[in-house]
Scaffold this active site. Structure first.
Site, PDB file in Angstrom:
ATOM      1  N   CYS A  28       0.863  -1.177   0.000  1.00 56.30           N
ATOM      2  CA  CYS A  28       0.000   0.000   0.000  1.00 56.30           C
ATOM      3  C   CYS A  28       0.898   1.225   0.000  1.00 56.30           C
ATOM      4  CB  CYS A  28      -0.951  -0.019   1.197  1.00 56.30           C
ATOM      5  SG  CYS A  28      -0.107  -0.099   2.781  1.00 56.30           S
ATOM      6  N   HIS A 549      12.807 -25.027  17.663  1.00 56.46           N
ATOM      7  CA  HIS A 549      11.946 -25.303  16.507  1.00 56.46           C
ATOM      8  C   HIS A 549      11.871 -26.809  16.296  1.00 56.46           C
ATOM      9  CE1 HIS A 549      10.453 -25.278  12.353  1.00 56.46           C
ATOM     10  NE2 HIS A 549      10.096 -24.031  12.558  1.00 56.46           N
TER      11      HIS A 549
END
Length: 628
Positions: A28, A549
């Protein structure tokens, strides 16, 4: 010095987990908006180190990177690097969203790319107003008429612009979407609407309505056309698809657009106009004040562009807006005032420079640098700006300030000139001054923690008051971490994921688990547990940030086979059970369970050293990493 945006793009791509992790990018006026496959691969700290970036933000599954005035240059550099841009659909990104979120995203996707055109059209109208106000151009001259119709083009042909953007959002053939918009704006249809005779199609009545300046009908129609395209594609033989598909799509869509969707969209638009007019007239000072005060937080969610159609619809149907753009003006000017107050008061040269630039940017309607780089970062200024915007909004609501052109910045001053005459202009200026000055003064009164200046003071105090203690201090401090999971030790370079292997997220080591349990590696806080439960961000009491992780690409399991025993924000002791996972089930699904343990803020230290040799067996709780 000319900036190397190609280098910026390379850094961004790496920090986002590589090009393969990015499924879609669009932008944007101030933000790069990414959809990614695995959000755990994103290294926000590396992104924030870039001078072009003033902040990051998550909205649903969309990762927003605030680049301010440099967004176009960075976007172009990313596009040149082959990052999938807004022409590509956001694959698999919508499945978990709520209906409201999908609607908001759709409206934002349709409206956001229009902002440059709307801004240009609005400024042309401002120029025209100034030319006539100072009697430089006569309203009867051809010069006036030419400038006027140039300024009107964006608004009059708005359905075309919306259709082009909506085609990308709803995955409709763009030429067919523009064809539908052309049905609404056909000169023949416009002439028929202006005539006295009724309009019918095979005996079915067509409502007489004007669709120039309209927003809602074309968004609805392009969305419906997406499903019409799917239906037509299913029923047409392969041999004649090239000819038959587009023909049937238009033959089905056009009547629906004129007979059903157009009138419904018009009713919705008129209903919104009536509702806004009611709220503005009956509760104006409350509604405008509340919206202005909350607008910074609406910006944080990325939903602010979803309000644009409502404001545009008010201008298109009623000739002026008394709520949406009026509240935006108050909010943006308040952000400007707060940022400039920070620039005046801050003792840090970098903050002074950032706040000054951000204040000017907010003055012109671009508030993300001020919001993310200054006011929100310093906390109290954003509260001051919010209160000031609310005060300005209440003043504007009480005085019934109207905007005749879509503007949200200091350039709104000429846009106050309209049917209400000079009084509206004066009231609008009063509203702007109140918002700006109140934010400036409140920021000075509330104050803020000038972090760097305080740190320098602390260093000076330490140098003078604690010098003897420092002489006896060790040359280096170290933080010891225990193995969070039992298994076999591996180097990060052995992890079959480039982000971990290349240490993009930080330094550390990995473990191939022999048991499906993860424990706290030290005393500390559970900063974040991913929704899929496969990743834990842990912060030790000494400040080391540890990412554990579990497996590679296990985010795709969406939490299946994982069970969390703690929540975000929990303070835990070393050895506390954090997560359990079903190793056999995950392996059967085809996922590698190698578990990287990474110090993500390794830049705050010298290095992280694994205490065990590669391929050595380690038990949960054994000494594993030493951070120097």
């Amino acid at each position: 010095m000319k900036k190397d945006y190609a280098k910026t793009a390379d850094t961004l791509i790496a920090a986002l987990g590589g090009k393969d992790n990015i499924t879609r990018l669009f932008h944007c006026m101030t933000r790069l908006r990414f959809y990614v496959k695995d959000r755990s691969k994103i290294n926000e700290k590396e992104i924030l180190k870039l001078s072009e970036i003033s902040g990051v933000n998550w909205h649903e599954d969309q990762f927003q990177v605030i680049a301010g005035n440099e967004v176009n240059a960075v976007y172009k550099a990313l596009e040149d690097k082959g990052v999938p841009t807004d022409d590509a659909p956001a694959a698999n990104s919508d499945s978990s969203k709520s209906v409201v979120s999908k609607v908001i995203d759709a409206i934002t996707g349709c409206m956001t790319p229009m902002i440059p055109a709307l801004t240009a059209a609005g400024m042309i109208k401002v120029v025209l107003t100034l030319l006539t106000t100072f009697h430089l151009v006569s309203e009867t001259s051809s010069t006036y008429q030419v400038i006027s119709f140039i300024g009107d083009v964006t608004f009059y042909f708005m359905p075309f612009l919306i259709a082009a953007n909506a085609a990308k959002v709803f995955r409709v053939n763009q030429s067919l979407a523009l064809f539908i918009a052309g049905v609404y704006l056909s000169p023949t249809f416009v002439t028929m609407v202006a005539g006295d005779a009724a309009i019918t199609l095979f005996g079915l009545p067509i409502t007489k309505a004007t669709y120039s300046y309209s927003v809602i009908p074309v968004i609805l129609m392009v969305w419906i056309t997406h499903y019409i395209e799917i239906l037509v594609d299913k029923i047409t033989p392969k041999m004649v698809k090239l000819i038959l598909n587009p023909t049937l799509v238009i033959l089905i869509s056009a009547p629906i657009a004129l007979i059903v969707v157009g009138p419904i969209g018009t009713i919705i638009g008129n209903g919104l106009a009536v509702a806004i007019n009611f709220l503005s007239v009956k509760l104006g000072f409350i509604i405008v004040g509340i919206l202005a005060a909350t607008f910074p937080f609406i910006v944080m969610t990325g939903m602010h562009h979803a309000l644009t159609p409502i404001g545009l619809n008010a201008i298109a149907t009623g000739g002026s807006d008394t709520l949406i753009f009026v509240s935006q003006v108050c909010s943006n000017l308040a952000q400007s005032g707060a940022s400039l107050a920070v620039a005046v008061r801050s003792k840090d040269s970098n903050m002074k420079q950032l706040a000054s630039a951000a204040g000017v940017s907010a003055l012109m309607g671009i508030t993300e640098p001020a919001l993310y780089g200054v006011t929100l970062k310093l906390k109290r200024p954003v509260v001051a700006a919010s209160i000031a915007a609310g005060i300005g909004g209440i003043v504007g609501g009480l005085l019934q300030v109207s905007l005749y052109i879509a503007q949200n910045c200091i350039m709104a001053i000429p846009a106050f000139i309209g049917e209400k005459g000079l009084s509206n202009l004066i009231y609008g200026i009063i509203m702007i001054v109140v918002s700006f000055v109140a934010a400036f003064v409140l920021t000075l009164i509330f104050g803020f923690e000038d972090v760097k200046a305080e740190t320098e003071d602390e260093v000076q105090n330490t140098d003078t008051e604690k010098q003897p203690a420092q002489q006896n201090a060790p040359l280096v401090d170290k933080i010891e971490l225990c193995a969070p999971v039992a298994g076999t030790v591996k180097a990060l370079s052995d992890v079959p994921d480039k982000t971990f292997a290349d240490k993009v997220l930080g330094d550390g080591a990995a473990i191939v688990p022999s048991e499906g349990k993860v424990y706290a590696p030290a005393d500390g806080t559970v900063a974040n547990i991913m929704e899929s439960k496969h990743g834990i961000m842990f912060v030790t009491e000494s400040g080391a940030e540890i990412l554990i992780h579990i497996g590679i690409d296990t985010v795709n399991l969406n939490g299946k086979y994982f069970k969390s025993h703690v929540s975000e924000g929990d303070k835990v002791k070393k050895g506390k059970l954090l997560v359990e996972f079903d190793m056999d089930a995950i392996k059967k699904e085809g996922y590698d369970l190698i578990t990287p343990v990474v110090v993500t803020n390794i830049s705050d230290y010298i290095k992280a050293v694994c205490m065990e040799k590669e391929d050595a067996a380690v038990n949960a709780g054994d000494k594993f990493l030493t951070i120097v």
